[in-house]
Design a protein around this motif. Structure first.
Motif, PDB file in Angstrom:
ATOM      1  N   SER A  32     -27.554 -13.156  24.313  1.00  0.00           N
ATOM      2  CA  SER A  32     -28.050 -14.456  24.812  1.00  0.00           C
ATOM      3  C   SER A  32     -29.333 -14.132  25.437  1.00  0.00           C
ATOM      4  N   GLY A  33     -29.699 -13.068  25.877  1.00  0.00           N
ATOM      5  CA  GLY A  33     -30.913 -12.711  26.769  1.00  0.00           C
ATOM      6  C   GLY A  33     -32.050 -12.598  25.879  1.00  0.00           C
ATOM      7  N   GLY A  34     -33.212 -12.928  26.316  1.00  0.00           N
ATOM      8  CA  GLY A  34     -34.505 -12.782  25.457  1.00  0.00           C
ATOM      9  C   GLY A  34     -34.757 -11.320  25.754  1.00  0.00           C
ATOM     10  N   ILE A  35     -34.772 -10.877  26.869  1.00  0.00           N
ATOM     11  CA  ILE A  35     -35.081  -9.511  27.481  1.00  0.00           C
ATOM     12  C   ILE A  35     -34.004  -8.672  27.921  1.00  0.00           C
ATOM     13  N   ALA A  63     -23.883 -16.645  30.179  1.00  0.00           N
ATOM     14  CA  ALA A  63     -24.660 -16.421  28.676  1.00  0.00           C
ATOM     15  C   ALA A  63     -25.197 -17.893  28.667  1.00  0.00           C
ATOM     16  N   PRO A  64     -24.585 -19.185  29.159  1.00  0.00           N
ATOM     17  CA  PRO A  64     -24.966 -20.367  28.943  1.00  0.00           C
ATOM     18  C   PRO A  64     -26.478 -20.453  29.614  1.00  0.00           C
ATOM     19  N   ALA A  65     -26.647 -19.862  30.951  1.00  0.00           N
ATOM     20  CA  ALA A  65     -27.857 -19.856  31.849  1.00  0.00           C
ATOM     21  C   ALA A  65     -28.739 -19.129  31.124  1.00  0.00           C
ATOM     22  N   LEU A  66     -28.478 -18.006  30.501  1.00  0.00           N
ATOM     23  CA  LEU A  66     -29.708 -17.066  29.819  1.00  0.00           C
ATOM     24  C   LEU A  66     -30.059 -17.962  28.620  1.00  0.00           C
ATOM     25  N   THR A  67     -29.313 -18.516  28.147  1.00  0.00           N
ATOM     26  CA  THR A  67     -29.834 -19.211  26.742  1.00  0.00           C
ATOM     27  C   THR A  67     -30.640 -20.113  27.236  1.00  0.00           C
ATOM     28  N   THR A  68     -30.281 -21.216  28.460  1.00  0.00           N
ATOM     29  CA  THR A  68     -31.088 -22.409  28.822  1.00  0.00           C
ATOM     30  C   THR A  68     -32.248 -22.140  29.635  1.00  0.00           C
ATOM     31  N   ALA A  69     -32.302 -20.742  30.259  1.00  0.00           N
ATOM     32  CA  ALA A  69     -33.583 -20.347  30.883  1.00  0.00           C
ATOM     33  C   ALA A  69     -34.789 -20.204  29.983  1.00  0.00           C
ATOM     34  N   VAL A 112     -29.570 -24.418  36.385  1.00  0.00           N
ATOM     35  CA  VAL A 112     -30.889 -23.869  35.593  1.00  0.00           C
ATOM     36  C   VAL A 112     -31.831 -24.859  35.176  1.00  0.00           C
ATOM     37  N   LYS A 113     -31.044 -25.959  34.484  1.00  0.00           N
ATOM     38  CA  LYS A 113     -32.005 -27.114  33.940  1.00  0.00           C
ATOM     39  C   LYS A 113     -32.545 -27.762  35.291  1.00  0.00           C
ATOM     40  N   GLU A 114     -31.816 -27.908  36.298  1.00  0.00           N
ATOM     41  CA  GLU A 114     -32.454 -28.648  37.370  1.00  0.00           C
ATOM     42  C   GLU A 114     -33.620 -27.828  38.123  1.00  0.00           C
ATOM     43  N   LEU A 115     -33.483 -26.475  38.004  1.00  0.00           N
ATOM     44  CA  LEU A 115     -34.600 -25.763  38.810  1.00  0.00           C
ATOM     45  C   LEU A 115     -35.864 -25.791  37.697  1.00  0.00           C
ATOM     46  N   GLN A 116     -35.572 -25.911  36.299  1.00  0.00           N
ATOM     47  CA  GLN A 116     -36.600 -25.878  35.377  1.00  0.00           C
ATOM     48  C   GLN A 116     -37.512 -27.098  35.610  1.00  0.00           C
ATOM     49  N   GLN A 117     -36.904 -28.167  36.124  1.00  0.00           N
ATOM     50  CA  GLN A 117     -37.859 -29.364  36.311  1.00  0.00           C
ATOM     51  C   GLN A 117     -39.072 -29.098  37.049  1.00  0.00           C
ATOM     52  N   PHE A 148     -33.701 -16.322  34.189  1.00  0.00           N
ATOM     53  CA  PHE A 148     -32.509 -16.081  34.742  1.00  0.00           C
ATOM     54  C   PHE A 148     -31.981 -14.691  34.312  1.00  0.00           C
ATOM     55  N   VAL A 149     -31.462 -13.883  35.609  1.00  0.00           N
ATOM     56  CA  VAL A 149     -31.220 -12.357  35.046  1.00  0.00           C
ATOM     57  C   VAL A 149     -29.632 -12.733  35.561  1.00  0.00           C
ATOM     58  N   GLY A 150     -28.753 -12.143  34.444  1.00  0.00           N
ATOM     59  CA  GLY A 150     -27.448 -11.953  34.559  1.00  0.00           C
ATOM     60  C   GLY A 150     -26.908 -11.021  33.572  1.00  0.00           C
ATOM     61  N   ASP A 151     -25.379 -10.914  33.803  1.00  0.00           N
ATOM     62  CA  ASP A 151     -24.874  -9.864  32.924  1.00  0.00           C
ATOM     63  C   ASP A 151     -23.411 -10.282  32.685  1.00  0.00           C
ATOM     64  N   GLY A 152     -22.817 -11.277  33.011  1.00  0.00           N
ATOM     65  CA  GLY A 152     -21.513 -11.844  32.583  1.00  0.00           C
ATOM     66  C   GLY A 152     -21.283 -12.449  31.360  1.00  0.00           C
TER      67      GLY A 152
END
Length: 641
Positions: free
Chosen positions: A550-553, A528-534, A509-514, A520-524
């Motif tokens: 962890s999700g903002g939405i 959680a780390p990717a949801l927080t990082t996005a 996710v950090k690489e794509l954010q550059q 990031f959309v997830g459920d497992g």
């Protein structure tokens, strides 16, 4: 004293002066004349205007200037000048000070009512709660208050009744109207083992369920809490607004002083006229509308999203969602249904399933559930395995009958050999969009299990809508390239990043954010780390507690089309904030030249009391603009809404 009572007091006390203004042209005056006006205005200043002065003083001590600074300076200048004028037998304008406070308070009363209407979503949600429950206690069904229901209670629900709390059906079946929480109008069929949501309505059958969450832990209570927090949060743009107000207020005071000096010293106007122009400048420029432009729009936007089953946790998330350029999806349970089934068993079916079920008996992974269900259908009962250890990024291993057994993904092929025929079969299954699990016993591969999870019906529609909005779509999954690509092709995703270890998702996710801000959309749990990082984490409502936290939405309905609606509503809310700020700033700024008397030669003059009316109207218009968010049309609207 609250704003409404302060306004009523100010209105009643100011009314005699208003009558005096009407009768004055006919040669009449108030009994007591100026002294009566002095007493009435003093009462207004002390009771209704005191809060403006207190707020101004508190801001001054913190080296700030706020909205109330201009109201306090304008009205108290008019008041004290009138005292001086009265004692020196000159014209007074006590009524200007009293009327300005009355009109400002009138604007605030309307503002409070509109804010109350804007935050109505929370009250409506709270009103949905059941008041009592029919609980099985000591072999009898007793009706008890909702507050006395405990986790583990068995609760009876009859047709037409509200479900008291969250739980799982233990006996019976029914159809349940969950629209009040999820926004989905079609009743949902429920049977034994299915979850139920507190405050939803039972339609047809009678059933019993076991309470799993009560009080503040229920889904409805959590939704109410999230909406409350969102509506009282601040978007980052509000900080910019506060800085503007800090600069704007002193500038207005300087303009007012220059207005007085120019009219009185340079142009030789009467002292009272110069003072009126200066006070009018201060009153008309009061940026109250600037201060409420952001919070009111935020309140309405988050309230409306909650009605649609989309929980936006705070203003920061809403503003970030407005800038998203890429949407990254987890696969299992997000794009797909998350309930995979075993489709193929390669090798000795009974032996392969027996080893697999022994290894997966305690796992909560969706693939494990599929294997356990298949084994159950085949009549295979799991035995106890021992010495479980994880094979990092590959699978698990354990001792079965004192021999080493393992199960995992194709990364195990680094350590174990696969014959050509089985390898060809594995590739064929993967090309059919099936996830292949490798099963081994006694340190060698004994077979394969193919599991398939189909895409949700909403996935392709949602991804097409995102691409139509010009957004890049990416699938980020731990599954292999063949399966991931097959699913991606079915739903129309642009890019696939496969074979990603759970611990590496956040790094990807950090690489794509550059390249661009992303959601990031997830459920497992592993999401959680990717949801927080996005920049924006979007959690499916059916996901794990840690993912939702962890999700903002949070998407209550688990519908990917709500990703589109969340981003669109965020954009429209943020656009409304910018419109409100522009209108508030321009409105106040354009009023200053009129109030300063630049157009007095054309007969266009703005008295302090009229300036107060227009200032109040600017606040009301901004709140009304925010309320229009409730009716703004979304291009991607759910059929159920």
């Amino acid at each position: 004293m609250n704003i409404k009572n302060r306004f009523i007091f100010s209105l009643i006390v100011s009314l005699p002066m208003f009558i005096g203004m009407i009768i004055m042209p006919f040669g009449y005056d108030l009994p007591g004349g100026m002294w009566t006006m002095f007493l009435l205005t003093t009462a207004v200043m002390l009771v209704s205007g005191r809060q403006f002065l207190q707020s101004t003083w508190a801001s001054f001590l913190n080296h700030h200037a706020n909205m109330d600074t201009l109201v306090a300076i304008g009205t108290f200048t008019a008041y004290f000048y009138s005292i001086y004028a009265m004692l020196s037998h000159q014209p007074v304008f006590y009524e200007s000070a009293a009327f300005v406070i009355t009109f400002v308070l009138l604007g605030q009363v309307f503002e409070e009512k509109m804010k109350h209407a804007a935050s109505g979503a929370v009250e409506k949600l709270m009103d949905l709660q059941a008041k009592d429950a029919e609980v099985l206690r000591n072999g009898k069904i007793l009706k008890i208050p909702l507050t006395e229901v405990e986790v583990g209670d068995i609760i009876q629900v009859k047709p037409g009744q509200k479900i008291a709390v969250d739980g799982v059906i233990t006996e019976g079946s029914s159809t349940i109207d969950e629209s009040m929480v999820t926004g989905e109008s079609i009743p949902v069929a429920k049977k034994t083992g299915d979850p139920v949501i507190g405050s939803t309505i039972n339609n047809t059958g009678t059933f019993m369920f076991k309470a799993s969450k009560v009080g503040n832990d229920t889904l409805l209570a959590q939704i109410v809490e999230l909406v409350k927090k969102a509506q009282t949060s601040h978007a980052p743009i509000q900080k910019t607004v506060d800085k503007i107000a800090d600069i704007f207020v002193p500038i207005v005071i300087i303009i007012a002083i220059l207005t007085f000096v120019i009219w009185y010293v340079l142009l030789g106007a009467a002292l009272v006229n110069a003072m009126l122009f200066a006070v009018s400048v201060i009153i008309i420029a009061c940026p109250c509308a600037l201060g409420i432009a952001t919070p009111t729009a935020l309140m309405v936007g988050t309230g409306r999203s909650a009605k649609l089953g989309i929980l936006i946790k705070n203003g920061e998330i809403l503003e970030a969602a407005n800038n998203i350029k890429t949407v990254v999806f987890d696969k299992t349970g997000t794009i797909t249904v998350g309930k995979p089934k075993v489709t193929d068993v390669v090798g000795d079916p009974e032996k392969v399933l027996e080893v697999a079920v022994n290894l997966e008996a305690t796992s909560e992974h969706p693939l494990a559930a599929a294997i356990l269900n298949k084994a159950k259908e085949s009549g295979i009962v799991p035995h106890k395995a021992q010495n479980f250890t994880a094979i990092e990024g590959k699978g698990i291993q354990a001792q079965i009958s004192n021999k080493q057994a393992f199960i995992g993904n194709q990364k195990l092929l680094v350590d174990y050999q696969l014959d050509d025929q089985t390898a060809a079969k594995m590739l064929q299954l993967q090309n059919e969009a099936k996830t292949v699990v490798i099963v081994g016993f006694d340190s060698k591969i004994i077979g394969l299990i193919a599991v398939q999870d189909t895409p949700k019906k909403s996935s392709a529609v949602a991804i097409a809508a995102l691409k139509k909005r010009g957004l890049r779509t990416v699938m980020l999954t731990g599954d292999n390239e063949h399966v991931a690509r097959a699913i991606a092709d079915q739903v129309g995703i642009d890019e696939v990043i496969a074979d990603v270890l759970p611990s590496d998702k956040a790094d990807k996710v950090k690489e794509l954010q550059q390249h661009a801000p992303l959601a990031f959309v997830g459920d497992g749990i592993n999401d959680a780390p990717a949801l927080t990082t996005a920049n924006v984490g979007i959690a499916m409502g059916s996901g794990t507690d840690i993912a939702i936290e962890s999700g903002g939405i949070v998407l209550v309905k688990n519908d990917l089309q709500d990703v589109v609606r969340a981003l669109e509503l965020s954009q429209k809310t943020f656009d409304r904030i910018k419109l409100n700020l522009f209108w508030a700033f321009i409105y106040n700024t354009l009023g200053i030249p009129v109030a300063a008397g630049l157009f007095s030669g054309l007969g266009l003059v703005l008295s302090p009391e009229l300036a107060g009316v227009f200032m109040a109207l600017s606040s009301i218009s901004v709140v009304a603009s925010s309320l229009l968010l409730n009716s703004v049309k979304l291009t991607h609207t759910a059929q159920s809404t």
